[in-house]
Write a protein that holds these residues in place. Sequence first.
Motif, PDB file in Angstrom:
ATOM      1  N   MET A 180       0.826  -1.208   0.000  1.00  0.00           N
ATOM      2  CA  MET A 180       0.000   0.000   0.000  1.00  0.00           C
ATOM      3  C   MET A 180       0.864   1.264   0.000  1.00  0.00           C
ATOM      4  O   MET A 180       0.504   2.263  -0.637  1.00  0.00           O
ATOM      5  CB  MET A 180      -0.946  -0.008   1.199  1.00  0.00           C
ATOM      6  CG  MET A 180      -1.943  -1.168   1.195  1.00  0.00           C
ATOM      7  SD  MET A 180      -2.888  -1.352  -0.341  1.00  0.00           S
ATOM      8  CE  MET A 180      -3.983   0.060  -0.227  1.00  0.00           C
ATOM      9  N   LYS A 181       1.989   1.227   0.691  1.00  0.00           N
ATOM     10  CA  LYS A 181       2.904   2.369   0.644  1.00  0.00           C
ATOM     11  C   LYS A 181       3.444   2.567  -0.772  1.00  0.00           C
ATOM     12  O   LYS A 181       3.543   3.694  -1.263  1.00  0.00           O
ATOM     13  CB  LYS A 181       4.054   2.158   1.626  1.00  0.00           C
ATOM     14  CG  LYS A 181       3.671   2.315   3.085  1.00  0.00           C
ATOM     15  CD  LYS A 181       4.845   2.003   3.999  1.00  0.00           C
ATOM     16  CE  LYS A 181       4.437   2.079   5.469  1.00  0.00           C
ATOM     17  NZ  LYS A 181       5.562   1.677   6.371  1.00  0.00           N
ATOM     18  N   GLY A 182       3.789   1.456  -1.420  1.00  0.00           N
ATOM     19  CA  GLY A 182       4.274   1.550  -2.790  1.00  0.00           C
ATOM     20  C   GLY A 182       3.224   2.074  -3.736  1.00  0.00           C
ATOM     21  O   GLY A 182       3.497   2.911  -4.605  1.00  0.00           O
ATOM     22  N   LEU A 183       1.994   1.608  -3.586  1.00  0.00           N
ATOM     23  CA  LEU A 183       0.905   2.080  -4.450  1.00  0.00           C
ATOM     24  C   LEU A 183       0.611   3.552  -4.200  1.00  0.00           C
ATOM     25  O   LEU A 183       0.293   4.298  -5.132  1.00  0.00           O
ATOM     26  CB  LEU A 183      -0.346   1.233  -4.212  1.00  0.00           C
ATOM     27  CG  LEU A 183      -0.261  -0.218  -4.705  1.00  0.00           C
ATOM     28  CD1 LEU A 183      -1.473  -1.004  -4.229  1.00  0.00           C
ATOM     29  CD2 LEU A 183      -0.146  -0.290  -6.222  1.00  0.00           C
ATOM     30  N   SER A 184       0.724   3.982  -2.943  1.00  0.00           N
ATOM     31  CA  SER A 184       0.500   5.393  -2.639  1.00  0.00           C
ATOM     32  C   SER A 184       1.510   6.283  -3.348  1.00  0.00           C
ATOM     33  O   SER A 184       1.163   7.365  -3.846  1.00  0.00           O
ATOM     34  CB  SER A 184       0.586   5.607  -1.119  1.00  0.00           C
ATOM     35  OG  SER A 184       0.443   6.964  -0.789  1.00  0.00           O
ATOM     36  N   ARG A 185       2.760   5.821  -3.424  1.00  0.00           N
ATOM     37  CA  ARG A 185       3.796   6.590  -4.110  1.00  0.00           C
ATOM     38  C   ARG A 185       3.603   6.594  -5.622  1.00  0.00           C
ATOM     39  O   ARG A 185       4.214   7.403  -6.335  1.00  0.00           O
ATOM     40  CB  ARG A 185       5.171   6.021  -3.770  1.00  0.00           C
ATOM     41  CG  ARG A 185       5.575   6.236  -2.318  1.00  0.00           C
ATOM     42  CD  ARG A 185       6.821   5.467  -1.980  1.00  0.00           C
ATOM     43  NE  ARG A 185       7.146   5.577  -0.558  1.00  0.00           N
ATOM     44  CZ  ARG A 185       7.981   4.764   0.086  1.00  0.00           C
ATOM     45  NH1 ARG A 185       8.574   3.781  -0.568  1.00  0.00           N
ATOM     46  NH2 ARG A 185       8.214   4.932   1.374  1.00  0.00           N
ATOM     47  N   ASN A 186       2.766   5.700  -6.103  1.00  0.00           N
ATOM     48  CA  ASN A 186       2.537   5.587  -7.545  1.00  0.00           C
ATOM     49  C   ASN A 186       1.074   5.789  -7.910  1.00  0.00           C
ATOM     50  O   ASN A 186       0.611   5.299  -8.938  1.00  0.00           O
ATOM     51  CB  ASN A 186       3.016   4.210  -8.032  1.00  0.00           C
ATOM     52  CG  ASN A 186       4.514   4.062  -7.965  1.00  0.00           C
ATOM     53  OD1 ASN A 186       5.228   4.570  -8.811  1.00  0.00           O
ATOM     54  ND2 ASN A 186       5.000   3.366  -6.934  1.00  0.00           N
ATOM     55  N   ARG A 187       0.375   6.540  -7.099  1.00  0.00           N
ATOM     56  CA  ARG A 187      -1.061   6.720  -7.284  1.00  0.00           C
ATOM     57  C   ARG A 187      -1.395   7.319  -8.642  1.00  0.00           C
ATOM     58  O   ARG A 187      -2.419   6.987  -9.253  1.00  0.00           O
ATOM     59  CB  ARG A 187      -1.608   7.599  -6.161  1.00  0.00           C
ATOM     60  CG  ARG A 187      -3.124   7.620  -6.057  1.00  0.00           C
ATOM     61  CD  ARG A 187      -3.581   8.386  -4.823  1.00  0.00           C
ATOM     62  NE  ARG A 187      -5.023   8.533  -4.783  1.00  0.00           N
ATOM     63  CZ  ARG A 187      -5.864   7.653  -4.257  1.00  0.00           C
ATOM     64  NH1 ARG A 187      -5.381   6.540  -3.713  1.00  0.00           N
ATOM     65  NH2 ARG A 187      -7.172   7.863  -4.266  1.00  0.00           N
ATOM     66  N   ASP A 188      -0.521   8.169  -9.151  1.00  0.00           N
ATOM     67  CA  ASP A 188      -0.782   8.803 -10.444  1.00  0.00           C
ATOM     68  C   ASP A 188      -0.711   7.822 -11.608  1.00  0.00           C
ATOM     69  O   ASP A 188      -1.217   8.112 -12.700  1.00  0.00           O
ATOM     70  CB  ASP A 188       0.217   9.943 -10.679  1.00  0.00           C
ATOM     71  CG  ASP A 188       1.649   9.461 -10.671  1.00  0.00           C
ATOM     72  OD1 ASP A 188       2.068   8.841  -9.661  1.00  0.00           O
ATOM     73  OD2 ASP A 188       2.370   9.691 -11.662  1.00  0.00           O
ATOM     74  N   LEU A 189      -0.100   6.669 -11.391  1.00  0.00           N
ATOM     75  CA  LEU A 189      -0.010   5.666 -12.451  1.00  0.00           C
ATOM     76  C   LEU A 189      -1.250   4.775 -12.511  1.00  0.00           C
ATOM     77  O   LEU A 189      -1.431   4.028 -13.479  1.00  0.00           O
ATOM     78  CB  LEU A 189       1.225   4.786 -12.245  1.00  0.00           C
ATOM     79  CG  LEU A 189       2.587   5.481 -12.222  1.00  0.00           C
ATOM     80  CD1 LEU A 189       3.693   4.455 -11.994  1.00  0.00           C
ATOM     81  CD2 LEU A 189       2.836   6.254 -13.505  1.00  0.00           C
ATOM     82  N   LEU A 190      -2.084   4.836 -11.478  1.00  0.00           N
ATOM     83  CA  LEU A 190      -3.233   3.943 -11.366  1.00  0.00           C
ATOM     84  C   LEU A 190      -4.466   4.528 -12.038  1.00  0.00           C
ATOM     85  O   LEU A 190      -4.632   5.743 -12.114  1.00  0.00           O
ATOM     86  CB  LEU A 190      -3.547   3.668  -9.895  1.00  0.00           C
ATOM     87  CG  LEU A 190      -2.414   3.120  -9.026  1.00  0.00           C
ATOM     88  CD1 LEU A 190      -2.902   2.937  -7.587  1.00  0.00           C
ATOM     89  CD2 LEU A 190      -1.882   1.799  -9.581  1.00  0.00           C
ATOM     90  N   THR A 191      -5.341   3.658 -12.492  1.00  0.00           N
ATOM     91  CA  THR A 191      -6.635   4.103 -13.019  1.00  0.00           C
ATOM     92  C   THR A 191      -7.507   4.609 -11.874  1.00  0.00           C
ATOM     93  O   THR A 191      -7.249   4.333 -10.699  1.00  0.00           O
ATOM     94  CB  THR A 191      -7.361   2.959 -13.727  1.00  0.00           C
ATOM     95  OG1 THR A 191      -7.692   1.939 -12.762  1.00  0.00           O
ATOM     96  CG2 THR A 191      -6.501   2.350 -14.831  1.00  0.00           C
ATOM     97  N   ARG A 192      -8.561   5.331 -12.201  1.00  0.00           N
ATOM     98  CA  ARG A 192      -9.476   5.823 -11.175  1.00  0.00           C
ATOM     99  C   ARG A 192     -10.099   4.651 -10.417  1.00  0.00           C
ATOM    100  O   ARG A 192     -10.242   4.702  -9.188  1.00  0.00           O
ATOM    101  CB  ARG A 192     -10.581   6.682 -11.801  1.00  0.00           C
ATOM    102  CG  ARG A 192     -11.501   7.310 -10.754  1.00  0.00           C
ATOM    103  CD  ARG A 192     -12.503   8.252 -11.372  1.00  0.00           C
ATOM    104  NE  ARG A 192     -13.514   7.520 -12.139  1.00  0.00           N
ATOM    105  CZ  ARG A 192     -14.575   8.087 -12.700  1.00  0.00           C
ATOM    106  NH1 ARG A 192     -14.744   9.396 -12.617  1.00  0.00           N
ATOM    107  NH2 ARG A 192     -15.447   7.366 -13.368  1.00  0.00           N
TER     108      ARG A 192
END
Length: 304
Positions: free
Chosen positions: A243-255
Amino acid sequence: MVSVLLATYNGAAFLSEQLASIESQTYPAIDIWVSDDGSTDATLELLDSWRQKWAKGRFTVLPGPQKGYAENFRSLIVNPDIISAYYAFSDQDDLWEPEKIATSVGWIEHNSPAGPALFCSRTLAVTDEGSVIGPSPLFTRTPSFKNALAQSLAGGNTMLYNRAAHEILAEASRRSDFVSHDWWIYLIVSGAGGTVHYSPEMLVHYRQHVNNQIGSNLGMLARIRRLRLLFKGRFVEWTDLNMKGLSRNRDLLTREAREACDLFNGVRKASLFRRLYYLFRSGVYRQTMFGQLGLYMAALLRKI
């Protein structure tokens, strides 16, 4: 061209068999990129011998970061010198079926030639001596980000992905470390809206040693072992890192992926009944009924 990303550490016992199975691939153009994490056995000598005779492409051996297997793979993922149409992860002790790369590339070229795409598959577990133990479970639910939040779908040793997936993975991996490369790529590619295909074909003979039995999915005992880890809090630690990693890459994720992340975070922080509500709303799932029951039990006990 396929670039094989091979992480090694004291793998001399089985490394030549692995490389021979890659050399025997029907796919013609294969670069080997090795990151060695400070081997003290004959690994480096074997690699040098293979480098001198490799005829399918480049064979490059690099010093690893010596911070564990995940960081060893990450050093290869973020290496800007590795430019290829396709990428495949390799362990140091498995055996690949001759059609492994051709099958993987063929599926992506036929089904997802433009967008980010990841191919993975089942494995056939074997002993140190090569005797068959049995196949990994056949997962039947559709791969997705909502599944990736709760589990790693397939072994990295089965994975091949295209350039579009690599660009997203490399960017995400520059920003964050991860629990394991196979789980991380499943999260990132599916979360970015890419295609993930899980094949029922057993394209890799996955060698089971005493020290990697915990990674096996074979049989009820392995499932109980994983359930014990979950209730000891290991799943919480892994999920924290993810989850920490995904938070740092939130802009790469779809809505949709961002919304699933937010709801899944709610599962981890809310009161009892709201935890179950958020888990249901998030749509996060594991591949089997046994795993899904374990997921809801973990939510009840704050073990997610």
